[in-house]
Design a protein around this motif. Structure first.
Motif, short mmCIF file in Angstrom:
data_model
loop_
_atom_site.label_atom_id
_atom_site.label_comp_id
_atom_site.label_asym_id
_atom_site.label_seq_id
_atom_site.Cartn_x
_atom_site.Cartn_y
_atom_site.Cartn_z
N LEU A 44 -2.32 4.38 8.29
CA LEU A 44 -1.55 3.85 7.17
C LEU A 44 -0.88 2.53 7.51
CD1 LEU A 44 0.12 7.11 5.81
CD2 LEU A 44 -2.01 6.02 5.11
N GLU A 45 -1.21 1.94 8.66
CA GLU A 45 -0.61 0.67 9.03
C GLU A 45 -1.39 -0.47 8.38
OE1 GLU A 45 1.48 -1.17 13.01
OE2 GLU A 45 -0.40 -0.08 13.21
N TYR A 46 -0.67 -1.38 7.78
CA TYR A 46 -1.32 -2.48 7.07
C TYR A 46 -0.43 -3.71 7.14
CZ TYR A 46 1.93 -2.18 3.15
OH TYR A 46 3.06 -2.22 2.37
N SER A 47 -1.01 -4.86 6.78
CA SER A 47 -0.27 -6.11 6.63
C SER A 47 -0.34 -6.55 5.18
CB SER A 47 -0.86 -7.20 7.53
OG SER A 47 -0.27 -8.46 7.26
N ARG A 48 0.78 -6.99 4.68
CA ARG A 48 0.79 -7.42 3.28
C ARG A 48 -0.04 -8.68 3.05
NH1 ARG A 48 5.78 -8.61 5.55
NH2 ARG A 48 6.52 -10.79 5.36
N PHE A 49 -0.47 -9.34 4.15
CA PHE A 49 -1.27 -10.56 4.03
C PHE A 49 -2.77 -10.29 4.26
CE2 PHE A 49 2.89 -11.77 5.82
CZ PHE A 49 3.34 -12.62 4.83
N GLN A 50 -3.17 -9.00 4.33
CA GLN A 50 -4.50 -8.67 4.83
C GLN A 50 -5.63 -9.18 3.94
OE1 GLN A 50 -4.31 -4.43 5.20
NE2 GLN A 50 -4.29 -4.06 2.99
N ASN A 51 -5.41 -9.38 2.68
CA ASN A 51 -6.47 -9.89 1.79
C ASN A 51 -6.21 -11.33 1.35
OD1 ASN A 51 -8.17 -7.60 1.72
ND2 ASN A 51 -6.76 -6.58 0.29
N GLU A 97 0.83 -1.20 0.00
CA GLU A 97 0.00 0.00 0.00
C GLU A 97 0.87 1.25 0.00
OE1 GLU A 97 -2.84 0.10 3.11
OE2 GLU A 97 -4.06 -1.55 2.30
N THR A 98 0.41 2.24 -0.73
CA THR A 98 1.03 3.56 -0.74
C THR A 98 -0.07 4.61 -0.60
OG1 THR A 98 0.91 3.63 -3.16
CG2 THR A 98 2.97 2.85 -2.18
N TYR A 99 0.31 5.72 0.03
CA TYR A 99 -0.65 6.80 0.24
C TYR A 99 -0.32 7.95 -0.71
CZ TYR A 99 -3.45 10.42 2.46
OH TYR A 99 -4.37 11.41 2.70
N ASN A 100 -1.26 8.26 -1.58
CA ASN A 100 -1.09 9.36 -2.53
C ASN A 100 -1.54 10.64 -1.85
OD1 ASN A 100 -1.24 11.21 -4.68
ND2 ASN A 100 -1.64 9.54 -6.15
N ALA A 101 -0.56 11.46 -1.44
CA ALA A 101 -0.89 12.68 -0.71
C ALA A 101 -1.63 13.67 -1.57
CB ALA A 101 0.40 13.30 -0.16
N ALA A 102 -1.33 13.66 -2.88
CA ALA A 102 -1.99 14.63 -3.77
C ALA A 102 -3.47 14.28 -3.93
CB ALA A 102 -1.29 14.66 -5.12
N GLU A 103 -3.77 12.99 -4.06
CA GLU A 103 -5.16 12.57 -4.22
C GLU A 103 -5.84 12.35 -2.89
OE1 GLU A 103 -6.66 12.45 -7.06
OE2 GLU A 103 -4.90 12.86 -8.31
N ALA A 138 2.28 2.37 5.37
CA ALA A 138 2.27 2.66 3.94
C ALA A 138 3.20 3.82 3.62
CB ALA A 138 0.85 2.97 3.49
N GLU A 139 3.82 3.76 2.47
CA GLU A 139 4.72 4.82 2.03
C GLU A 139 3.91 5.97 1.44
OE1 GLU A 139 8.30 5.54 -1.25
OE2 GLU A 139 7.42 3.54 -0.95
N VAL A 140 4.28 7.20 1.84
CA VAL A 140 3.59 8.39 1.32
C VAL A 140 4.30 8.85 0.05
CG1 VAL A 140 2.88 10.75 1.81
CG2 VAL A 140 2.86 9.03 3.64
N VAL A 141 3.56 8.89 -1.03
CA VAL A 141 4.12 9.33 -2.31
C VAL A 141 3.61 10.73 -2.65
CG1 VAL A 141 4.38 6.97 -3.14
CG2 VAL A 141 2.25 8.22 -3.58
N ASN A 142 4.24 11.36 -3.62
CA ASN A 142 3.92 12.73 -4.02
C ASN A 142 4.03 13.67 -2.81
OD1 ASN A 142 3.42 11.94 -6.66
ND2 ASN A 142 1.24 11.54 -6.22
N ALA A 143 5.08 13.44 -1.99
CA ALA A 143 5.25 14.24 -0.77
C ALA A 143 6.22 15.39 -0.97
CB ALA A 143 5.75 13.33 0.35
N ASP A 144 6.50 15.72 -2.22
CA ASP A 144 7.42 16.83 -2.46
C ASP A 144 6.83 18.13 -1.93
OD1 ASP A 144 8.98 15.00 -3.70
OD2 ASP A 144 8.30 15.52 -5.75
N GLU A 181 -1.20 -2.17 -4.46
CA GLU A 181 -0.55 -2.88 -5.56
C GLU A 181 -0.40 -4.35 -5.17
OE1 GLU A 181 3.73 -2.94 -7.98
OE2 GLU A 181 3.38 -1.53 -6.34
N THR A 182 -0.79 -5.25 -6.10
CA THR A 182 -0.69 -6.68 -5.85
C THR A 182 0.65 -7.20 -6.33
OG1 THR A 182 -3.09 -6.94 -6.09
CG2 THR A 182 -1.74 -8.92 -6.30
N LEU A 183 1.36 -7.93 -5.45
CA LEU A 183 2.68 -8.47 -5.77
C LEU A 183 2.57 -9.99 -5.87
CD1 LEU A 183 4.85 -6.40 -3.26
CD2 LEU A 183 4.32 -5.86 -5.66
#
Length: 925
Positions: free
Chosen positions: A629-636, A533-539, A607-613, A545-547
């Protein structure tokens, strides 16, 4: 067969004189001396002077030597006679019997048998009042006896092989095996042939003149028959007739054929299935359920059926049943309908295709004790049962779910045993059109192992009872919709994984009366898809994203429980008083459990915050505080995610059972009667020691009982919450009693009852074998007629075998009317956020009323008490017309208003002789 007069049998003895021939004896002796004189002994002669061959010629006349005459025995012509001996006059032993007399007339050459006479010859048997055997004409004449009191009695009964004929009289030629039979009644398959004159050509061919063919029970006055002016019968195979027409109570009808063919095979045969016809308002005239039946073999069959409507709509059904004794049995079906509404070019024109696949397979338990295969499949279009216009689906349109399961399991015996199973499942919500599937699910396990158990003796103690197991479960889970069902897109979001579990447990007694169990469980989950998971600060939103790739997590927990059983008896009897209630017995089983679930927060990340410029550190910290923003990669994952918070909880539960001993109404009973007051009354809750608030969970209460001799079942439940609500109807960390309320707050409750009753002189009709009920179950519906049943009258029997008649011996019908009633009541209450409302409230009922021995009424309906309206209602009327049956089904209101009238012959061989009229519902797609 022929009969011979006993006095014509003689024994002939042939006498021949014996004499000697002196000349022949003398010649034989001379010839013997001559041969012995000129012959050598059988040894090698000494070499000596050779003897010259004589050149003198000796001439012998052929008639000068007289050949010796053979003995009389060798001349017996019976040894070489090429003519076969004459066939015996009687091939079998003739057995005859008569009660009054058996008389032979030498002058007429006739044998007379009178009163209960019978003759047995080979596979032929004749029983009659009088039998006359004519030896000169080789005929047998059998007839009944006529007297002034009983009339014509002891009619002949002619039996040959499996054919039985019951005529008024019969003349049988024992030589030609032909017979003339007068006023005969012969069973042919499911029907009976009544003929004035019958000519028996041989064992397999009969010719009839002026005959009747009927399946009626009253042969003296049949309610219907086919008049056969000329006919040929091949027993067990067919009846071929000339012009024939249908008579109802001796009244001719226009239902006629220039020639007729009635198959009489005892085995199932292929043939045409006559369709039903009718009219539907927006699709025109139609033909339904017509096609062809294929009797493929003794183990499998196939019915191909089709529907056609004049506006272009059509449907197709394939139904097959298969079975092999002591192995398996099942059925498979495919249904498809292409439905057109209105006409092309009009705004309301619509075209829709729906389908349904069903398969049911069960294996006999004797086939393979260590492995088993079973299937129950019901899948297809979500709107199939709702939009189908075939009458066979009328009882299934209220189905909300379709489900399927195909499984195979096998056990490998040993110590320990190993089990594995493969299962494919399917669950489909017909309202949301969401489909969940597992293709497949694998489960394997190793039997329980006791590492510390002694080789001899029983398991006792905490260490000897320690046991462990191993199990693994793998799934490939798919979630899709009707739009992508059976398409490649349905596999795009498929998720797969494995779960391994190793439980270790033991149990023992504590202080003699308490049972203690303790267990710990190790869990390991494998997955092939994780998330980032990533957090889009602009939106201002979170993106996932599925890996793809292998990953795993491991968890463990610990639990223990302590329980006992308490018994209490409350007597009600007193000295000198015989009370109806003798005693009440109370059984209580309290239990306390303790569970520890550690926190596995190492599997959680932010989660990583993107568009944080351009954002400062303070602004980033503010985002983390306001947005979780805390999550587990196994949550789903299909087996969930690991526990994030530490849990240390105690569970408390109490189960109760109440029984009463009452005085039996039967005065001869020696013991009081036991009556169940409450099957169960359970309470459960838990307390979380590690929680910082709301540590008590709601109290769950459930119970059930049986009333009125187990005819009525009652089940109830409720949820009681100890915490109060604030002004915004949110739960707060404050007890409800401390907030000015009661001890507990009722948040939900439910009550369901079902009751089956019937009249004293009638029995509740068992519908478990009813074809309409079986059709409902196979379609995923109820196993009763609460929502109605199938209206496919042409393919079901009118009455069940063994059904008792209410008609008395004197022909009068019982004055009381047998009836049965089935009631289902359900109510649900909701008050989780002070809504204080009845969420659902309904009453459903169905039953049967037998107005007379031939008339019966069935009904299915219900009433929605919350919305004040009747639910789906179906009325069914049935009339037994002896050899015929009449049905009328009516849906009086709702958007499925319709009716269906049917009348036809009960016999399965003549079931295509029917009349059916329908008014189908105007279903809008």
């Amino acid at each position: 067969m022929a009969f011979q007069k006993p006095s014509h049998t003689f024994t002939k003895i042939h006498l021949k004189a014996l004499h000697t021939n002196n000349f022949k004896i003398l010649f034989a002796l001379s010839f013997t001396v001559f041969i012995n004189t000129l012959s050598f002994a059988q040894d090698i002669p000494k070499k000596g002077k050779s003897i010259e061959r004589s050149t003198e010629t000796v001439t012998i006349n052929a008639d000068s030597i007289i050949a010796p005459e053979l003995s009389e025995k060798s001349q017996d012509t019976t040894l070489t006679d090429s003519v076969k001996p004459k066939k015996e006059l009687l091939e079998h032993t003739v057995k005859y019997h008569a009660t009054d007399y058996t008389r032979f007339n030498k002058t007429e050459h006739k044998l007379y048998l009178h009163n209960e006479a019978s003759i047995d010859y080979g596979d032929m048997n004749i029983k009659a009042g009088t039998i006359v055997i004519d030896y000169t004409k080789n005929t047998v004449h059998a007839k009944g006896i006529t007297d002034t009191i009983n009339g014509y009695t002891q009619k002949p009964v002619f039996t040959q092989g499996s054919n039985v004929v019951e005529p008024d009289s019969i003349i049988f030629n024992t030589k030609t095996k032909k017979a003339l039979i007068y006023n005969s009644q012969t069973e042919q398959g499911e029907g009976t042939v009544i003929a004035k004159v019958t000519k028996k050509q041989n064992d397999s061919v009969y010719f009839l003149k002026e005959a009747k063919y009927t399946t009626a029970e009253d042969l003296d006055d049949p309610e219907y028959y086919f008049r056969l002016r000329k006919a040929k019968i091949v027993p067990g195979k067919k009846i071929v007739t000339g012009f024939t027409n249908l008579y109802i109570y001796d009244v001719p009808t226009p239902v006629a054929l220039p020639f007729g063919f009635f198959p009489q095979s005892e085995k199932q045969t292929s043939g045409i299935i006559i369709p039903s016809f009718g009219e539907q308002n927006n699709r025109g005239y139609f033909l339904q359920n017509g096609g062809y039946y294929f009797a493929i073999s003794d183990y499998v069959d196939l019915a191909v059926l089709g529907d056609y409507y004049t506006n272009g709509s059509y449907g197709m059904r394939l139904e097959s049943t298969y079975a092999k004794r002591y192995k398996f049995r099942g059925n498979v079906g495919f249904r498809y309908e292409n439905l057109i509404t209105s006409e092309r070019g009009f705004p309301d024109y619509a075209r829709n295709t729906i389908y349904n696949i069903r398969w049911s397979h069960s294996q006999d338990s004797k086939a393979s004790p260590n492995s088993r295969f079973s299937a129950s499949v019901n899948l297809g279009s979500s709107k199939y049962y709702r939009n189908s216009i075939n009458q066979i689906n009328s009882g299934s349109f209220l189905n909300n779910t379709l489900s399927s399961s195909v499984s195979y399991s096998k056990t490998f015996l040993g110590e320990p045993s190993v089990n594995f199973s493969l299962t494919a499942t399917h669950s489909q919500n017909t309202n949301t059109e969401t489909i969940n599937m597992t293709l497949p699910t694998f489960q394997g396990s190793v039997g329980r192992i006791y590492p510390f158990v002694p080789k001899t003796g029983s398991k006792k103690g905490i260490f000897q009872n320690i046991n462990l197991q191993y199990s693994v479960r793998g799934e490939n889970r798919i979630t899709t919709t009707d739009e992508f069902f059976f398409k490649s897109e349905m596999f795009d979001d498929a998720r797969a994984g494995f779960q391994h579990s190793i439980p270790l447990s033991t149990n023992f007694k504590l202080f003699k009366y308490f049972s203690v169990s303790a267990s710990t469980n190790y869990n390991e989950v494998w997955t092939f898809k994780t998330e980032k998971e990533t957090y889009n600060a602009a939106e201002g939103e979170t993106e996932t994203e599925t890996l793809n790739g292998f990953d795993a997590f491991r968890t463990y927990n610990f639990s223990t429980s302590l329980g006992t059983t308490l018994y209490g008896i409350f007597p009600f009897e007193k000295d000198g008083k015989d009370r109806k209630i003798k005693a009440i017995r109370h059984v209580m089983r309290p239990s306390v459990s303790y569970n520890i679930n550690p926190a596995f927060d190492k599997y959680y990340e932010s989660a990583e915050v993107v568009n944080a410029d351009g954002l400062t550190q303070g602004e980033l910290d503010a985002i983390y505080e306001t947005v979780n923003l805390e999550y587990s990669r196994f949550q789903n994952g299909i087996f969930g995610s690991p526990n994030k918070t530490f849990s240390s909880s105690m569970g408390i539960s109490v189960s109760n059972n109440l029984e009463a001993k009452v005085r039996d109404r039967d005065s001869t009973a020696k013991e009081p009667k036991k009556v169940v007051l409450l099957n169960n009354l359970n309470f459960s809750t838990s307390y979380n020691f590690a929680g910082d608030s709301l540590q008590w969970s709601p109290v769950r209460m459930s119970g059930g009982t049986q009333l009125f001799n187990n005819k009525m079942s009652v089940n109830f439940g409720a949820t009681l919450d100890p915490y109060a609500l604030d002004n915004n109807n949110r739960k707060i960390d404050k007890f409800n009693i401390d907030n000015g309320g009661s001890l507990f707050r009722l948040t939900s409750a439910n009550l369901t009852t079902s009751w089956s009753i019937s009249s004293k002189n009638g029995k509740a009709r068992d519908k478990s074998n009813d074809r309409g009920i079986q059709e409902n179950v196979r379609s995923g519906g109820r196993d009763d007629d609460m929502f109605g049943v199938s209206e496919d009258f042409a393919n079901q029997q009118f009455s069940e075998e063994g059904e008792e008649s209410d008609e008395s011996e004197n022909g009068l019908y019982s004055y009381s009317i047998p009836w049965s009633l089935r009631i289902a009541y359900a109510v649900n209450y909701s008050n989780s956020r002070r809504e204080n409302q009845i969420s659902s409230h309904s009453l459903m009922f169905s039953g049967d009323v037998k107005l007379s021995d031939k008339w019966s009424i069935g009904y299915s309906s219900g009433y929605d008490l919350k919305n004040a309206g009747f639910t789906y209602t179906q009325l069914r009327f049935e009339r037994d017309l002896k050899s015929w049956r009449m049905n009328f089904s009516w849906v009086p209101f709702s958007d499925r208003t319709s009716w269906n009238f049917f009348i036809g012959i009960k016999s399965s061989m003549l079931k295509d002789l029917k009349y059916e009229k329908r008014r189908q519902p105007d279903i809008q797609l």
